[in-house]
Design a protein around this motif. Sequence first.
Motif, PDB file in Angstrom:
ATOM      1  N   GLY A 138       0.774  -1.224   0.000  1.00  0.00           N
ATOM      2  CA  GLY A 138       0.000   0.000   0.000  1.00  0.00           C
ATOM      3  C   GLY A 138       0.809   1.278   0.000  1.00  0.00           C
ATOM      4  O   GLY A 138       0.273   2.358   0.181  1.00  0.00           O
ATOM      5  N   PHE A 139       2.118   1.197  -0.206  1.00  0.00           N
ATOM      6  CA  PHE A 139       2.874   2.442  -0.318  1.00  0.00           C
ATOM      7  C   PHE A 139       3.334   2.638  -1.757  1.00  0.00           C
ATOM      8  O   PHE A 139       3.173   1.747  -2.597  1.00  0.00           O
ATOM      9  N   GLN A 140       3.879   3.797  -2.012  1.00  0.00           N
ATOM     10  CA  GLN A 140       4.381   4.106  -3.349  1.00  0.00           C
ATOM     11  C   GLN A 140       5.889   3.919  -3.374  1.00  0.00           C
ATOM     12  O   GLN A 140       6.601   4.410  -2.494  1.00  0.00           O
ATOM     13  N   MET A 175      19.283  -6.142   1.225  1.00  0.00           N
ATOM     14  CA  MET A 175      18.726  -4.849   0.815  1.00  0.00           C
ATOM     15  C   MET A 175      17.508  -4.572   1.690  1.00  0.00           C
ATOM     16  O   MET A 175      16.804  -5.487   2.117  1.00  0.00           O
ATOM     17  N   ARG A 176      17.287  -3.314   2.004  1.00  0.00           N
ATOM     18  CA  ARG A 176      16.147  -3.002   2.864  1.00  0.00           C
ATOM     19  C   ARG A 176      15.263  -1.944   2.216  1.00  0.00           C
ATOM     20  O   ARG A 176      15.654  -1.323   1.233  1.00  0.00           O
ATOM     21  N   VAL A 177      14.105  -1.799   2.796  1.00  0.00           N
ATOM     22  CA  VAL A 177      13.171  -0.799   2.297  1.00  0.00           C
ATOM     23  C   VAL A 177      13.191   0.374   3.268  1.00  0.00           C
ATOM     24  O   VAL A 177      13.013   0.179   4.463  1.00  0.00           O
ATOM     25  N   GLU A 178      13.463   1.554   2.760  1.00  0.00           N
ATOM     26  CA  GLU A 178      13.414   2.748   3.612  1.00  0.00           C
ATOM     27  C   GLU A 178      12.266   3.623   3.143  1.00  0.00           C
ATOM     28  O   GLU A 178      11.983   3.705   1.951  1.00  0.00           O
ATOM     29  N   CYS A 179      11.601   4.256   4.098  1.00  0.00           N
ATOM     30  CA  CYS A 179      10.393   4.991   3.758  1.00  0.00           C
ATOM     31  C   CYS A 179      10.379   6.376   4.373  1.00  0.00           C
ATOM     32  O   CYS A 179      11.086   6.655   5.338  1.00  0.00           O
ATOM     33  N   LYS A 180       9.541   7.184   3.795  1.00  0.00           N
ATOM     34  CA  LYS A 180       9.316   8.520   4.333  1.00  0.00           C
ATOM     35  C   LYS A 180       7.808   8.725   4.394  1.00  0.00           C
ATOM     36  O   LYS A 180       7.082   8.297   3.502  1.00  0.00           O
ATOM     37  N   CYS A 181       7.352   9.335   5.482  1.00  0.00           N
ATOM     38  CA  CYS A 181       5.919   9.566   5.635  1.00  0.00           C
ATOM     39  C   CYS A 181       5.544  10.949   5.112  1.00  0.00           C
ATOM     40  O   CYS A 181       6.300  11.897   5.263  1.00  0.00           O
ATOM     41  N   HIS A 182       4.404  11.034   4.489  1.00  0.00           N
ATOM     42  CA  HIS A 182       3.861  12.329   4.086  1.00  0.00           C
ATOM     43  C   HIS A 182       2.439  12.402   4.600  1.00  0.00           C
ATOM     44  O   HIS A 182       1.722  11.413   4.589  1.00  0.00           O
ATOM     45  N   GLY A 183       2.019  13.575   5.007  1.00  0.00           N
ATOM     46  CA  GLY A 183       0.641  13.723   5.464  1.00  0.00           C
ATOM     47  C   GLY A 183       0.558  14.912   6.388  1.00  0.00           C
ATOM     48  O   GLY A 183       1.574  15.542   6.687  1.00  0.00           O
ATOM     49  N   VAL A 184      -0.674  15.197   6.828  1.00  0.00           N
ATOM     50  CA  VAL A 184      -0.868  16.361   7.680  1.00  0.00           C
ATOM     51  C   VAL A 184      -0.088  16.172   8.978  1.00  0.00           C
ATOM     52  O   VAL A 184      -0.176  15.118   9.600  1.00  0.00           O
ATOM     53  N   SER A 185       0.620  17.159   9.357  1.00  0.00           N
ATOM     54  CA  SER A 185       1.399  17.214  10.597  1.00  0.00           C
ATOM     55  C   SER A 185       2.015  15.852  10.957  1.00  0.00           C
ATOM     56  O   SER A 185       1.748  15.298  12.014  1.00  0.00           O
ATOM     57  N   GLY A 186       2.793  15.349  10.051  1.00  0.00           N
ATOM     58  CA  GLY A 186       3.593  14.167  10.365  1.00  0.00           C
ATOM     59  C   GLY A 186       2.833  12.852  10.370  1.00  0.00           C
ATOM     60  O   GLY A 186       3.405  11.814  10.663  1.00  0.00           O
ATOM     61  N   SER A 187       1.541  12.861  10.052  1.00  0.00           N
ATOM     62  CA  SER A 187       0.830  11.587   9.981  1.00  0.00           C
ATOM     63  C   SER A 187       1.366  10.801   8.787  1.00  0.00           C
ATOM     64  O   SER A 187       1.990  11.361   7.912  1.00  0.00           O
ATOM     65  N   CYS A 188       1.093   9.525   8.776  1.00  0.00           N
ATOM     66  CA  CYS A 188       1.694   8.719   7.721  1.00  0.00           C
ATOM     67  C   CYS A 188       0.630   8.328   6.698  1.00  0.00           C
ATOM     68  O   CYS A 188       0.475   7.169   6.350  1.00  0.00           O
ATOM     69  N   GLU A 189      -0.087   9.340   6.235  1.00  0.00           N
ATOM     70  CA  GLU A 189      -1.161   9.104   5.285  1.00  0.00           C
ATOM     71  C   GLU A 189      -0.639   8.495   3.989  1.00  0.00           C
ATOM     72  O   GLU A 189      -1.147   7.523   3.483  1.00  0.00           O
TER      73      GLU A 189
END
Length: 372
Positions: free
Chosen positions: A149-151, A202-216
């Motif tokens: 479910g992530f991009q 190899m690993r998966v690294e992620c960054k969250c985007h969303g209102v005030s730090g939520s991980c929408e």
Amino acid sequence: MSPEYSLRSLLLIILATFSANASNWLYLAKLSSVGSISEEETCEKLKGLIQRQVQMCKRNLEVMDSVRRGAQLAIEECQYQFRNRRWNCSTLDTLPVFGKVVTQGTREAAFVYAISSAGVAFAVTRACSSGELDKCGCDRTVQGGSAQGFQWSGCSDNIAYGVAFSQSFVDIRERSKGASSNRALMNLHNNEAGRKAILNNMRVECKCHGVSGSCEFKTCWKAMPPFRKVGNVLKEKFDGATEVEQSEIGSTKVLVPKNSQFKPHTDEDLVYLDSSPDFCEHDLKNGVLGTSGRQCNKTSKAIDGCELMCCGRGFHTDQVEVVERCSCKFHWCCSVKCKPCHRLLEIHTCRCPPPPPPPPPPPLPVMQPLFH
Ligand SMILES: *[C@@H]1O[C@H](CO)[C@@H](O)[C@H](O)[C@H]1NC(C)=O
Ligand SMILES: *[C@@H]1O[C@H](CO)[C@@H](O)[C@H](O)[C@H]1NC(C)=O
């Protein structure tokens, strides 16, 4: 010695030298910087490269600084992983960089080959991702939605490029003619196992985007593990390395476990042909510094313990005073004040081998009685 015999042993020596020094390119680590390799002539002056590596250097000038960086990473990591062992991955200022320790097919050699080929793959991939190289960049094939479910987006490490470069540069000597000797097969296997230690972690690294730090929304990319992780994996493979010998399947030469009771090794395991020396005595000719003067752990029963580290020669104990910061208090705002504390620390050091016995005293001159 019959002429035929001496000719054969000469050939064996030439063959041994041929594949044994396949790690000489590690000498690049001794250069402070080859960032200045901007001209093809510099490639010919680099010590430790074989002719075909010089050709690769000329065709890939911009990558050479990463190769040097990879060699340095490998040596630093080897010294970290082996800091508590009798052979602590010490280097010489001559060729081969690790002395004869790596010219025999020992487990130490297996580790050195694996970590070095991993070092080059790692450093080249890093350079691709950071945009230093014209020939490669991020891996943009990792794109789109994921099952979780992530991009996928951002800069995925282009490990394929780094691995391919390491295969061409590091394996080049073994991939040429002599590739069926035991030693060439061993080196090729361990080089590949080193690169697998990156690929399989190899690993998966992620960054969250969303209102005030939520991980929408989450965007993720594929990243290499830290090199320390690669070192840890390979050190474990070193501890469980498989002793092998040559066998033939049809007309293909392969390495199989010497003890047929053992389960066959996988692509990720390290393999070796020769048992290691004990590394106890100073033997500079073979690149072994010996363990006198090394620090040891009095209570450990493992190889870092004084008994094993000092090879039964004994050790001596010094008390040193160390000053530490203690009773730290936080003061508003914002500083931390500490007191110096003095603590006595015991340091155990392996003894030097006993000095050679003093020469016997000269015989007393025989006194001739002067008078009878
Ligand atoms: C390795 O051990 C030698 C002594 O045998 C010592 O001189 C050297 O500093 C050690 N090297 C590292 C990297 O720990
Ligand atoms: C020495 O070895 C013991 C037992 O293995 C360990 O608990 C201790 O942390 C070691 N000490 C040092 C200074 O490494």
